[in-house]
Design an enzyme around this catalytic site. Structure first.
Site, PDB file in Angstrom:
ATOM      1  N   ASN A   1       0.845  -1.187   0.000  1.00 30.60           N
ATOM      2  CA  ASN A   1       0.000   0.000   0.000  1.00 30.60           C
ATOM      3  C   ASN A   1       0.886   1.245   0.000  1.00 30.60           C
ATOM      4  O   ASN A   1       1.550   1.537   0.991  1.00 30.60           O
ATOM      5  CB  ASN A   1      -0.904  -0.021   1.240  1.00 30.60           C
ATOM      6  CG  ASN A   1      -1.789   1.206   1.340  1.00 30.60           C
ATOM      7  OD1 ASN A   1      -1.897   2.001   0.413  1.00 30.60           O
ATOM      8  ND2 ASN A   1      -2.431   1.364   2.485  1.00 30.60           N
TER       9      ASN A   1
ATOM     10  N   LYS B   1      -0.116   4.282  -0.123  1.00 30.69           N
ATOM     11  CA  LYS B   1      -0.809   5.383   0.538  1.00 30.69           C
ATOM     12  C   LYS B   1      -0.730   6.654  -0.324  1.00 30.69           C
ATOM     13  O   LYS B   1      -0.654   6.582  -1.535  1.00 30.69           O
ATOM     14  CB  LYS B   1      -0.271   5.583   1.952  1.00 30.69           C
ATOM     15  CG  LYS B   1      -0.338   4.295   2.783  1.00 30.69           C
ATOM     16  CD  LYS B   1      -0.141   4.510   4.246  1.00 30.69           C
ATOM     17  CE  LYS B   1      -0.230   3.179   4.976  1.00 30.69           C
ATOM     18  NZ  LYS B   1      -0.214   3.358   6.433  1.00 30.69           N
TER      19      LYS B   1
ATOM     20  N   HIS C   1      -9.701   0.545   5.202  1.00 27.54           N
ATOM     21  CA  HIS C   1      -8.427   0.787   5.873  1.00 27.54           C
ATOM     22  C   HIS C   1      -8.651   1.663   7.101  1.00 27.54           C
ATOM     23  O   HIS C   1      -9.489   2.559   7.103  1.00 27.54           O
ATOM     24  CB  HIS C   1      -7.437   1.450   4.911  1.00 27.54           C
ATOM     25  CG  HIS C   1      -6.029   1.440   5.418  1.00 27.54           C
ATOM     26  ND1 HIS C   1      -5.572   2.329   6.353  1.00 27.54           N
ATOM     27  CD2 HIS C   1      -4.976   0.627   5.118  1.00 27.54           C
ATOM     28  CE1 HIS C   1      -4.302   2.075   6.619  1.00 27.54           C
ATOM     29  NE2 HIS C   1      -3.916   1.052   5.882  1.00 27.54           N
TER      30      HIS C   1
ATOM     31  N   GLU D   1      -7.129   4.065   8.331  1.00 29.67           N
ATOM     32  CA  GLU D   1      -6.970   5.504   8.141  1.00 29.67           C
ATOM     33  C   GLU D   1      -8.251   6.130   7.599  1.00 29.67           C
ATOM     34  O   GLU D   1      -8.595   7.267   7.958  1.00 29.67           O
ATOM     35  CB  GLU D   1      -5.774   5.769   7.205  1.00 29.67           C
ATOM     36  CG  GLU D   1      -4.457   5.451   7.873  1.00 29.67           C
ATOM     37  CD  GLU D   1      -3.304   5.196   6.920  1.00 29.67           C
ATOM     38  OE1 GLU D   1      -2.206   4.909   7.410  1.00 29.67           O
ATOM     39  OE2 GLU D   1      -3.509   5.266   5.689  1.00 29.67           O
TER      40      GLU D   1
ATOM     41  N   GLU E   1      -5.069  -5.482  10.484  1.00 35.24           N
ATOM     42  CA  GLU E   1      -4.083  -4.428  10.702  1.00 35.24           C
ATOM     43  C   GLU E   1      -4.339  -3.760  12.053  1.00 35.24           C
ATOM     44  O   GLU E   1      -5.200  -2.878  12.170  1.00 35.24           O
ATOM     45  CB  GLU E   1      -4.174  -3.366   9.607  1.00 35.24           C
ATOM     46  CG  GLU E   1      -3.803  -3.871   8.221  1.00 35.24           C
ATOM     47  CD  GLU E   1      -3.478  -2.716   7.298  1.00 35.24           C
ATOM     48  OE1 GLU E   1      -2.342  -2.670   6.800  1.00 35.24           O
ATOM     49  OE2 GLU E   1      -4.345  -1.864   7.085  1.00 35.24           O
TER      50      GLU E   1
ATOM     51  N   GLY F   1       2.576   2.097  10.906  1.00 39.30           N
ATOM     52  CA  GLY F   1       3.444   3.261  10.797  1.00 39.30           C
ATOM     53  C   GLY F   1       4.105   3.684  12.098  1.00 39.30           C
ATOM     54  O   GLY F   1       4.716   4.745  12.170  1.00 39.30           O
TER      55      GLY F   1
ATOM     56  N   SER G   1       3.545  -2.386  10.179  1.00 37.34           N
ATOM     57  CA  SER G   1       5.001  -2.207  10.305  1.00 37.34           C
ATOM     58  C   SER G   1       5.775  -3.496  10.035  1.00 37.34           C
ATOM     59  O   SER G   1       6.759  -3.803  10.706  1.00 37.34           O
ATOM     60  CB  SER G   1       5.361  -1.644  11.688  1.00 37.34           C
ATOM     61  OG  SER G   1       4.769  -0.386  11.888  1.00 37.34           O
TER      62      SER G   1
END
Length: 240
Positions: A16, A18, A102, A104, A172, A178, A218
């Site tokens: 991904n 992003k 996702h 985010e 996730e 991150g 990560s």
């Protein structure tokens, strides 16, 4: 990888990108991917997800063994939805995959589990394959509600679809995206195994056995081998 293949589930590696990249950077990444070694496509599926604006370029330049995914799509047919991209548009461009749900987008844009379930169902109906993301925050993990959260997110998808053939679930943990923190192999395996049990109980044993559950958070070259050795970890969604 050997474990996933032994269970009849093709190992899945997703990248991904992003909201990152320039044309020069994209060209460099594509060259690295084209020059890289990939095990037989009979046992490993590789998908990369660049931003919308780079999708046609990346698709045209990548070697055929590597597929592309969009990072999102709209929840229904196109129309007066400024700034959105429909599943029909992606299908028209020959983009086979899309990432939905996702963390985010859930956190920053307020996408509810029900909304994500609707998006997954609509994308599948238009012929796309879906990487559906689920995962808990650090606060939820520390409260001991990881599986409650993940089950609720998965149920919202299960309530809207009947055919799981073209769905990959990406677990996730939000606290590991991150941050440099990685769930231990045991932590990842526990959630993946519980997710598979949930599918077995609430969908069907066949769906539980065949649906790939991949890990994202990560992941690095150093952690990948040990994570991949877990019996219910069928691949990765890498964002770094």
């Amino acid at each position: 990888l050997a474990v996933a293949v032994a269970m009849g589930r093709k190992f899945f590696v997703g990248g991904n990108w992003k909201c990152n990249g320039t044309t020069d950077q994209v060209d460099k990444i594509v060259k690295i991917l084209n020059d890289g070694k990939i095990a037989s496509t009979d046992i490993v599926e590789v998908v990369v997800s660049p931003p919308y604006v780079f999708l046609p370029t990346v698709k045209d330049k990548l070697r055929p063994e590597i597929q592309v995914a969009a990072q999102n799509c709209w929840v229904k047919k196109g129309g007066a939805f400024t700034g959105e991209v429909s599943a029909e548009m992606l299908a028209n461009l020959g983009i086979p995959w899309v990432i939905l749900g996702h963390s985010e987008r859930r956190a920053l844009l307020g996408e509810s589990s029900e909304f994500v379930g609707d998006k997954v169902a609509y994308a599948l109906a238009q012929g796309l394959k879906v990487i559906a993301c689920v995962g808990e925050t650090l606060e939820q993990r520390e409260a001991g509600s990881t599986m409650t959260v993940v089950a609720e997110q998965t149920k919202a998808i299960a309530d809207k679809i009947t055919d799981w053939t073209n769905v990959v679930i990406a677990y996730e943990p939000v606290w590991a995206i991150g941050t440099g923190k990685v769930a231990t192999p045991a932590q990842a395996q526990e959630v993946h195994a519980n997710l598979r049990d949930w599918l077995k109980t609430n969908v069907s044993p066949e769906v539980a056995e065949t649906t790939r559950i991949i890990y994202g958070g990560s992941v690095t070259g150093a952690s990948a081998n040990e994570l991949a050795a877990q019996p219910d970890v069928d691949g990765f969604l890498v964002g770094g």
